[in-house]
Design an enzyme around this catalytic site. Structure first.
Site, mmCIF file in Angstrom:
data_model
loop_
_atom_site.group_PDB
_atom_site.id
_atom_site.type_symbol
_atom_site.label_atom_id
_atom_site.label_comp_id
_atom_site.label_asym_id
_atom_site.label_seq_id
_atom_site.Cartn_x
_atom_site.Cartn_y
_atom_site.Cartn_z
ATOM 1 N N GLU A 216 -16.191 -0.679 -5.509
ATOM 2 C CA GLU A 216 -15.871 0.744 -5.392
ATOM 3 C C GLU A 216 -16.221 1.435 -6.710
ATOM 4 O OE1 GLU A 216 -12.613 1.600 -2.331
ATOM 5 O OE2 GLU A 216 -11.574 1.015 -4.142
ATOM 6 N N HIS B 39 -7.267 -2.288 -7.584
ATOM 7 C CA HIS B 39 -7.791 -0.957 -7.258
ATOM 8 C C HIS B 39 -7.830 -0.115 -8.536
ATOM 9 C CE1 HIS B 39 -8.260 3.017 -5.555
ATOM 10 N NE2 HIS B 39 -8.700 2.420 -4.457
HETATM 11 P P1 PGA Z 1 -11.924 7.139 -0.440
HETATM 12 O O1 PGA Z 1 -11.027 6.009 -1.148
HETATM 13 O O2 PGA Z 1 -12.494 6.538 0.803
HETATM 14 O O3 PGA Z 1 -10.969 8.267 -0.169
HETATM 15 O O4 PGA Z 1 -12.996 7.518 -1.410
HETATM 16 C C1 PGA Z 1 -11.429 4.675 -1.160
HETATM 17 C C2 PGA Z 1 -10.464 3.845 -1.982
HETATM 18 O O5 PGA Z 1 -9.967 4.337 -3.005
HETATM 19 O O6 PGA Z 1 -10.192 2.686 -1.651
#
Ligand code: PGA
Length: 251
Positions: free
Chosen positions: A172, A98
């Protein structure tokens, strides 16, 4: 109908008591959500709540995931948690790579490769996060960054000696996390077509591709309609049952 993953990444937003209270209060609702055979719901609380939540939700199809794991199997690594412990605590999924762990724990791609190996050894499904920064996005370097993050992981999976049912790649964009901004649909489409090709060329291990970053009940349906997207990694909007439920049951 394609399988869809809904991964709740609670980060450090809920304490132990809050996590347990959530599982208690919404046990019925969560069970209902998980009865749809194509939906795999994974709740990822922080470490102390994993075992209790697993026990509380034992009779349901809801899976429990950790938010990180040590790159080492065991030893003098104060403060770390190994994959075997996660397995013993009932985790079947684990998020690695992450952007917040890469940033605050200074994790490198090599660290993440090791973490992936440790999870595979324990037959825990890795949820591997990749994503570019705003700067990389703006300077047209998305694919270079994604390649650097993805290729070593794909190699790790292709050469692993243990079986896992599948692995998950969560794209992401860092600039979309917690910002309320998501990329244009055409951009997401191109990234996922590319990701699908990269993963398909790699090994026979099944994989699923997830999108994460500012997912909410208003945008979930459009995101899930994009080719090759099989699920969502959800941060902020997974913290209340109503918003999580609204995403999973979007019209
Ligand atoms: P968010 O976070 O949905 O609050 O943007 C997603 C993540 O960091 O996995």
């Amino acid at each position: 109908m394609k399988k869809r993953f809904f991964i709740a990444n609670w980060k450090m937003q809920k304490t132990f008591n809050e996590s347990i209270a959530f599982a208690q209060k919404h046990a019925h609702g969560l069970t209902q959500l998980a009865t749809h055979e194509n939906n795999q719901i994974v709740l990822c609380p922080s470490f102390p709540a994993l075992y209790s939540m697993r026990n509380m939700l034992n009779e349901t199809n809801i899976a429990i995931g950790a938010q990180n794991v040590s790159r080492h199997p065991s030893g003098a690594y104060t403060g770390q948690v190994c994959a075997q412990s996660l397995k013993e605590a009932g985790c079947t999924y684990c998020i690695i790579g992450h952007s917040e762990s890469r940033k605050y724990q200074k994790e490198t791609t090599v660290d993440i490769e090791h973490k992936c190996k440790e999870l595979i050894k324990q037959h825990i499904t890795p949820i591997i996060c990749i994503g570019e920064s705003k700067l990389a996005f703006e300077s047209g370097q998305t694919y270079q960054v994604l390649s650097e993050q993805l290729q070593p992981i794909l190699e790790t999976i292709a050469t692993a000696n243990h079986d896992i049912p599948c692995y998950l790649i969560a794209y992401e964009p860092i600039w979309a996390i917690g910002s309320g901004v998501i990329p244009e649909k055409a951009y997401i489409k191109d990234v996922f077509a590319w990701l699908h090709q990269q993963c398909s060329n790699n090994s026979d291990t099944p994989f699923h591709l997830l999108y994460g970053g500012s997912v909410n009940h208003e945008n979930a349906s459009a995101i899930l309609s994009i080719n090759y997207i099989n699920g969502l990694l959800i941060g902020g909007a997974s913290l209340t049952f109503d918003s999580f439920n609204a995403i999973i049951n979007q019209k």
